[in-house]
Design an enzyme around this catalytic site. Structure first.
Site, mmCIF file in Angstrom:
data_model
loop_
_atom_site.group_PDB
_atom_site.id
_atom_site.type_symbol
_atom_site.label_atom_id
_atom_site.label_comp_id
_atom_site.label_asym_id
_atom_site.label_seq_id
_atom_site.Cartn_x
_atom_site.Cartn_y
_atom_site.Cartn_z
ATOM 1 N N ARG A 102 0.876 -1.180 0.000
ATOM 2 C CA ARG A 102 0.000 0.000 0.000
ATOM 3 C C ARG A 102 0.903 1.216 0.000
ATOM 4 N NH1 ARG A 102 -5.338 1.186 3.475
ATOM 5 N NH2 ARG A 102 -6.059 -0.054 1.738
ATOM 6 N N HIS A 129 -7.189 1.195 -6.698
ATOM 7 C CA HIS A 129 -7.383 0.225 -5.607
ATOM 8 C C HIS A 129 -8.001 -1.050 -6.224
ATOM 9 C CE1 HIS A 129 -7.663 -1.308 -1.673
ATOM 10 N NE2 HIS A 129 -8.491 -0.465 -1.099
ATOM 11 N N GLN A 132 -9.872 -3.733 -4.094
ATOM 12 C CA GLN A 132 -11.198 -3.266 -3.690
ATOM 13 C C GLN A 132 -12.195 -3.505 -4.827
ATOM 14 O OE1 GLN A 132 -11.985 -1.641 -0.530
ATOM 15 N NE2 GLN A 132 -13.969 -2.297 -1.318
ATOM 16 N N ASP A 224 -17.335 7.085 -1.308
ATOM 17 C CA ASP A 224 -16.084 6.934 -0.546
ATOM 18 C C ASP A 224 -15.802 8.282 0.122
ATOM 19 O OD1 ASP A 224 -13.613 6.068 0.435
ATOM 20 O OD2 ASP A 224 -12.556 6.280 -1.477
ATOM 21 N N CYS A 264 -16.297 1.564 0.283
ATOM 22 C CA CYS A 264 -15.124 0.716 0.532
ATOM 23 C C CYS A 264 -14.734 0.708 2.003
ATOM 24 C CB CYS A 264 -13.954 1.190 -0.327
ATOM 25 S SG CYS A 264 -13.503 2.900 -0.013
ATOM 26 N N ARG A 292 -13.562 -8.693 0.690
ATOM 27 C CA ARG A 292 -12.141 -8.408 0.405
ATOM 28 C C ARG A 292 -11.331 -9.687 0.583
ATOM 29 N NH1 ARG A 292 -10.034 -3.281 0.945
ATOM 30 N NH2 ARG A 292 -8.130 -4.298 0.238
HETATM 31 N N1 CP Z 1 -11.186 -0.332 2.009
HETATM 32 C C1 CP Z 1 -9.936 -0.438 2.481
HETATM 33 O O1 CP Z 1 -8.963 -0.614 1.746
HETATM 34 O O2 CP Z 1 -9.845 -0.350 3.834
HETATM 35 P P1 CP Z 1 -8.473 -0.192 4.676
HETATM 36 O O3 CP Z 1 -7.932 1.149 4.338
HETATM 37 O O4 CP Z 1 -8.899 -0.294 6.121
HETATM 38 O O5 CP Z 1 -7.549 -1.280 4.277
HETATM 39 N N1 NVA Z 2 -9.965 6.800 -1.118
HETATM 40 C C1 NVA Z 2 -9.585 6.276 0.179
HETATM 41 C C2 NVA Z 2 -9.771 4.796 0.219
HETATM 42 C C3 NVA Z 2 -9.441 4.147 1.529
HETATM 43 C C4 NVA Z 2 -9.605 2.653 1.488
HETATM 44 C C5 NVA Z 2 -8.145 6.646 0.486
HETATM 45 O O1 NVA Z 2 -7.293 6.535 -0.414
HETATM 46 O O2 NVA Z 2 -7.871 7.064 1.610
#
Ligand code: CP
Ligand code: NVA
Length: 305
Positions: A102, A129, A132, A224, A264, A292
């Site tokens: 990530r 993502h 997701q 989101d 998400c 997920r």
């Molecule tokens: N939706 C998602 O990726 O959640 P986290 O940021 O908690 O991993």
């Molecule tokens: N758009 C959000 C998604 C989190 C899972 C972010 O990048 O923070």
């Protein structure tokens, strides 16, 4: 395919095959019969940002498949700071069997994949993502049977989650509509890719600013956060711009009767979604989060077995 970095890299048939595999693995898990497909394999999980779902679902997914996962925090690795990404990639390739990362900049996960000799999975970047989106397609399929011909509407910021959702909808033949404020569009290159995939699958991409127009005929409403990780300095400005894009009961009532509402997570209740909707009859937020794990197990098994 060595890596899972973007939905755009996968054909509709490959995506559907991953979804079919996820359905199979989920059924086995529900019957209490996980197969040790990744026995003794280890996934390194590199995080530059916080996470609940991605961290826990990948870790548990690896355990179900007979393997293990290592959590590497931002402070420990210092990806690209303490050590170059190319060096990190080559070092971990000698220790573990796969990497999930990530990151902030999408180029960082691309660089990891370029230099690693093992599979690299994108666990969210500033651009997209894909894990997701794959999980979301599984949830949509469970509720509506198939994505082909469905109307999927994203309301809010043209962010990483929106990009991957657009890509998977376009690949699988769902009509994708977004309503975002002026100046908060998805990146132009992603839109061009989406349009290409939609043309190939016979679906449409519609870019709007009016959430009411966007949810008309929608069978899926998705939202989101207004402020993604890494955008904290924009929080005040965004909180002024985004309120008309709140997914509330009034907006949901303007969609199809059987509409499902997706997010998400993490949710900012009272901002992009109300409690009434998040906990209401159209919400699939928690099954969506649980998927997920099932969808990612299919990715892990395909790439690492
Ligand atoms: N939706 C998602 O990726 O959640 P986290 O940021 O908690 O991993
Ligand atoms: N758009 C959000 C998604 C989190 C899972 C972010 O990048 O923070």
């Amino acid at each position: 395919m060595k890596d899972f970095l973007t939905i755009a890299d996968y054909s509709p048939e490959e995506i559907q095959s991953l979804l079919d595999y996820a359905v199979e693995l989920k059924a086995e898990w529900a019957d209490g019969g996980n197969r040790p497909i990744l026995k003794d394999k280890v996934l390194a999980m590199i995080f530059q940002k916080p996470s609940l779902r991605t961290r826990v679902s990948f870790d548990m997914g690896m355990r179900h498949l007979g393997g293990d996962a290592l959590y590497l925090s931002p402070a420990e690795i210092g990806l690209g700071k303490r050590e170059s990404i190319a060096d990190v990639a080559r070092v971990v390739s000698g220790y573990v069997d796969g990497v999930m990362a990530r990151v902030f900049a999408h180029e960082h996960v691309e660089k990891l994949a370029e230099w690693a000799s093992i599979p690299v999975i994108n666990g969210l970047s500033d651009y997209n993502h894909p894990c997701q989106a794959l999980s979301d397609a599984l949830t949509i399929q469970e509720n509506h049977g198939n994505l082909k011909g469905l109307n999927v509407t994203f309301v809010g910021d043209g962010n990483n989650v929106a990009v991957s959702l657009m890509h998977i909808c376009a690949k699988l033949g769902a009509n994708f509509t977004i309503a975002n404020p002026q100046g908060y569009d998805m990146p132009e290159a992603a839109i061009q890719e989406g349009r290409q995939f939609a043309q190939e699958s016979g679906s449409t991409i519609t870019l709007l600013h009016d959430p009411h127009q966007a949810v008309k005929n929608a069978q899926v409403i998705y939202t989101d956060t207004w402020v993604s990780m890494g955008q904290i300095e924009e929080v005040e400005k965004r909180r002024q711009v985004f309120p008309p894009y709140q997914v509330n009961a009034q907006l949901v009532a303007e969609a199809e009767k059987d509409v499902i509402v997706m997010h998400c997570l993490p949710a900012h209740r009272g901002e992009e979604i109300t409690d009434e909707v998040a906990d209401g009859p159209h919400s699939v937020l928690f099954p969506q989060a649980h998927n997920r794990m099932h969808a990612q197990k299919a990715v892990l098994a395909r790439l690492m077995a």
